[in-house]
Design an enzyme around this catalytic site. Structure first.
Site, PDB file in Angstrom:
ATOM      1  N   GLU A   1       0.827  -1.207   0.000  1.00  0.00           N
ATOM      2  CA  GLU A   1       0.000   0.000   0.000  1.00  0.00           C
ATOM      3  C   GLU A   1       0.864   1.260   0.000  1.00  0.00           C
ATOM      4  OE1 GLU A   1      -0.905   1.954   3.326  1.00  0.00           O
ATOM      5  OE2 GLU A   1      -1.003   0.272   4.730  1.00  0.00           O
TER       6      GLU A   1
ATOM      7  N   LYS B   1      -4.911  -2.476  13.875  1.00  0.00           N
ATOM      8  CA  LYS B   1      -4.281  -1.360  14.576  1.00  0.00           C
ATOM      9  C   LYS B   1      -4.761  -1.333  16.037  1.00  0.00           C
ATOM     10  CE  LYS B   1      -3.538   1.591  10.546  1.00  0.00           C
ATOM     11  NZ  LYS B   1      -4.266   0.962   9.451  1.00  0.00           N
TER      12      LYS B   1
END
EC number: 4.2.1.70
Length: 302
Positions: A25, A159
């Site tokens: 990404e 996360k």
């Protein structure tokens, strides 16, 4: 879709020859880290993929084209520009049609990787169900995309700023296998522990590749999440990180930070207040994931 895709010749050749390719990404370049750490990390992650035996394909939208595989110059430009969109699925039509530049999130990178025919994607950590989502309804598009796009996602878990328990529940509801590599506990990005058991555990890249092939051969569309715990010497203990996260969430609430601005704000706040400890951990875990992702891609094509 070929009119929207721009695949680097090296990546195109590797795909045509059935060689292992790993998608990467670009949000981390434009929105995840300060310059020059962002560019340096992106180039080092590509190098790790190459050294392991696969071809890296960093993905971004440049001048409205979905680029699969970037040059070093393009990575430098993304790392230094101030007008780069953070592109999730909802933004893609606008950014493409207006011929803008965009750094792709997990969801957008997955979609473009699938368009190009890439099966393995490496990131730092995925988005998920945010804390307080029962009132805000803030759930990352990464999860819905994983429910429908057949790309393996290698990350250090979700996360740690998120609600990990609810995220795991959501992944189960969407039928997305969650596999932790080499340990029984699901990791929490900066930390090897999360307090939650992993739904599945596998101990080799070959075993993970076998699971992916079985899943997709059975016609079970969608992703698999491969959680790769951060190396022990780089982890930030979970209680310490939770303290930083709590402070960052309070700061975000006070400043009325909402929507897609929340995650970059929290990560920046934590990096600044942890004396760079979280930034060092972030860089280490991404490289660690890149190596495993390349090993899985190699096992999958073999």
């Amino acid at each position: 879709m070929t009119s929207y895709l721009q695949i680097h010749p090296e990546v195109q050749q590797a795909l045509a020859q059935g060689k292992p390719v790993v998608a990467l990404e670009s949000t981390i370049i434009a929105h995840g880290m300060p310059y020059p750490h962002n560019v340096q990390t992106a180039l080092e992650v590509e190098a790790v993929v190459r050294e392991t035996g696969a071809i890296p394909a960093t993905i971004a939208i440049l001048n409205g084209k979905c680029c699969v595989g970037l040059t070093q110059q393009q990575i430098e430009q993304l790392g230094q520009a101030n007008d780069v969109w953070k592109v999730s699925l909802v933004d893609m039509p606008y950014v493409v049609s207006q011929q803008l530049n965009g750094a792709t999130t997990v969801a957008a990178t997955m979609r473009i990787a699938a368009m190009a025919g890439i099966r393995v994607f490496v990131t730092g950590g995925i988005g998920g169900v945010h804390r307080g989502a029962e009132t805000t309804m803030d759930i990352s598009a990464d999860l819905t995309e994983m429910g429908q796009t057949s790309v393996a996602v290698v990350s250090a878990g979700v996360k740690s700023i998120l609600d990990i328990g609810l995220t795991l529940e959501y992944l189960e509801t969407k039928g997305i296998p969650v596999v932790t590599y080499g340990q029984d506990e699901f990791p929490s990005f900066y930390s090897r522990q999360s307090g939650f058991p992993s739904p599945l555990r596998l101990n080799s890249p070959q075993a993970i590749a076998d699971l992916l092939r079985a899943k997709w051969d059975l016609g079970l569309e969608g992703a698999a999440l491969i959680a790769n715990p951060i190396p022990e010497q780089y982890e930030v203990p979970a209680p310490e990180m939770e303290w930083y996260i709590t402070q960052a969430l309070h700061a975000a609430a006070e400043q009325h930070i909402k929507g897609k601005a929340v995650t970059p704000f929290l990560l920046k706040y934590i990096a600044e207040h942890s004396k760079g400890e979280s930034l060092e951990a972030n860089i280490a875990l991404i490289k660690h994931n890149a190596k495993l992702g390349a090993e899985i891609a190699m096992a999958y094509v073999q």
